[in-house]
Design an enzyme around this catalytic site. Structure first.
Site, mmCIF file in Angstrom:
data_model
loop_
_atom_site.group_PDB
_atom_site.id
_atom_site.type_symbol
_atom_site.label_atom_id
_atom_site.label_comp_id
_atom_site.label_asym_id
_atom_site.label_seq_id
_atom_site.Cartn_x
_atom_site.Cartn_y
_atom_site.Cartn_z
ATOM 1 N N VAL A 21 -38.007 -0.849 -76.412
ATOM 2 C CA VAL A 21 -37.580 -1.870 -75.447
ATOM 3 C C VAL A 21 -38.150 -1.611 -74.059
ATOM 4 C CG1 VAL A 21 -35.538 -2.733 -74.216
ATOM 5 C CG2 VAL A 21 -35.498 -2.542 -76.698
ATOM 6 N N GLU A 22 -38.729 -2.676 -73.484
ATOM 7 C CA GLU A 22 -39.274 -2.571 -72.115
ATOM 8 C C GLU A 22 -38.326 -3.129 -71.068
ATOM 9 O OE1 GLU A 22 -43.178 -4.294 -71.665
ATOM 10 O OE2 GLU A 22 -43.894 -3.281 -73.474
ATOM 11 N N ALA A 23 -37.484 -4.092 -71.492
ATOM 12 C CA ALA A 23 -36.558 -4.697 -70.535
ATOM 13 C C ALA A 23 -35.154 -4.787 -71.120
ATOM 14 C CB ALA A 23 -37.036 -6.084 -70.140
ATOM 15 N N LYS A 55 -37.486 -2.154 -67.254
ATOM 16 C CA LYS A 55 -37.149 -3.264 -66.358
ATOM 17 C C LYS A 55 -35.684 -3.610 -66.605
ATOM 18 C CE LYS A 55 -40.416 -6.693 -64.757
ATOM 19 N NZ LYS A 55 -40.089 -6.301 -63.416
ATOM 20 N N LYS A 244 -39.434 -6.991 -77.265
ATOM 21 C CA LYS A 244 -39.340 -5.771 -76.448
ATOM 22 C C LYS A 244 -38.211 -5.873 -75.426
ATOM 23 C CE LYS A 244 -44.173 -4.697 -77.046
ATOM 24 N NZ LYS A 244 -45.500 -4.943 -76.478
#
Ligand code: PLP
Ligand code: CA
Length: 304
Positions: A21-23, A55, A244
């Protein structure tokens, strides 16, 4: 699918989650705070996620405040890293809906709701704003054969939670919508209830919205969670693939549905309005990927 099962957070799935996961999209009430009180471990968890370069975005259906007021709330609760740009409130979504749909600048907007809606509409450059919490405090004194007048230039009615709702406001919103077939009917959100003062549940915007549905026999455009408008708007700003992203929330029919519909990973926290038995109730078919007692479990199960 309704047969999908939800897993409790643990060391392994937190590692998978953090790696993929990016956000992280966080709902606010019941997740970050409860009424006016920060939920234990939130600050440390957000700091850990930021230190990993994630993020962070905060998505709230509460329309009574503007993004600026939310940023101030975060800061006053000791979370000083949150900026206005990271906050997506349903009051902001209402203003953005009108903006992206080129709502005519010479038309007026009637808000059946609190200050957050008016503040966001004003920041978006709209003039001719009517309504708000103070509207209609005076008595309606109509005599036989007299008519209640409304401004014929109103081209949109925005309905959100309003602790000061009254009969005058309902009539105003009703006339705008019924007498002008082109008038937009926008709902910030339809939450049935929310937790006021940290404990008891009180009627949410869903109650006010349904009152106007009742009198107009019309259905609103919903701009808050779980609407696709809120998600599309957010995605346009974030530019990250939904696979993501992880939506973290405490309500199944707003937060978890919002995340699932878009293809995000979803985490239900039990620190708000949903209990484990609600999740496991056979009548519930909105199943998050994961569940945990609270946001701080992400920190507890991370190897940082
Ligand atoms: N609507 C109102 C009026 C509220 O006060 C709240 C929470 O305080 C909510 C909705 C739910 O907000 P959230 O989406 O942050 O859980
Ligand atoms: Ca919530």
């Amino acid at each position: 699918a309704s047969s999908q099962t939800s897993s409790p957070l643990c060391l392994q799935n937190v590692e998978t989650l953090i790696n993929s996961v990016e956000a992280f999209l966080f709902d606010c009430d019941g997740v970050i705070w409860k009424g006016g009180k920060l939920i234990e471990g939130v600050k440390e968890t957000l700091e850990m996620l930021r230190s990993l370069g994630k993020k962070l975005v905060f998505v709230t259906n509460n329309s009574t405040k503007s993004r600026k007021q939310y940023a101030e709330k975060f800061h006053s609760l000791g979370i000083t890293t949150v900026s206005e740009e990271e906050i997506f409130s349903s009051s902001y979504a209402a203003a953005m809906y009108l903006k992206v749909n080129d709502f005519p600048r010479d038309k007026k907007i009637y808000a059946l709701g609190e200050g957050g809606i008016l503040e966001e509409l004003e920041l978006a450059g709209f003039k001719g704003l009517l309504g708000g919490p103070e509207d209609g405090r005076k008595n309606i004194q109509l005599k036989a054969n007299s008519r209640f007048e409304h401004d014929k230039d109103v081209g949109a009615v925005v309905v959100g939670d309003d602790q000061y709702i009254n009969y005058y406001k309902l009539q105003y919103a009703t006339l705008c919508i019924r007498e002008n077939p082109g008038c937009l009917f926008i709902a910030t959100n339809r939450d049935a209830v929310y937790t006021m003062f940290d404990s008891q549940e009180w009627p949410g915007a869903g109650c006010m919205v349904s009152a106007v549905c009742g009198s107009t026999q019309k259905e609103p455009i919903v701009v808050g969670k779980p609407s696709t408008f809120m998600m599309d708007f957010l995605l346009q700003k974030l530019q990250i693939d939904t696979s993501k992203m992880c939506m973290v929330g405490d309500r199944l029919d707003t937060d978890i549905l919002f995340g699932k519909n878009a293809g995000c990973k979803t985490l239900l926290v039990l620190s708000g309005v949903t209990s484990l038995s609600d999740l496991q109730d056979p009548s519930n078919n909105i199943k998050p990927d994961y569940y945990a007692s609270k946001v701080a479990d992400i920190l507890k199960f991370s190897r940082q």
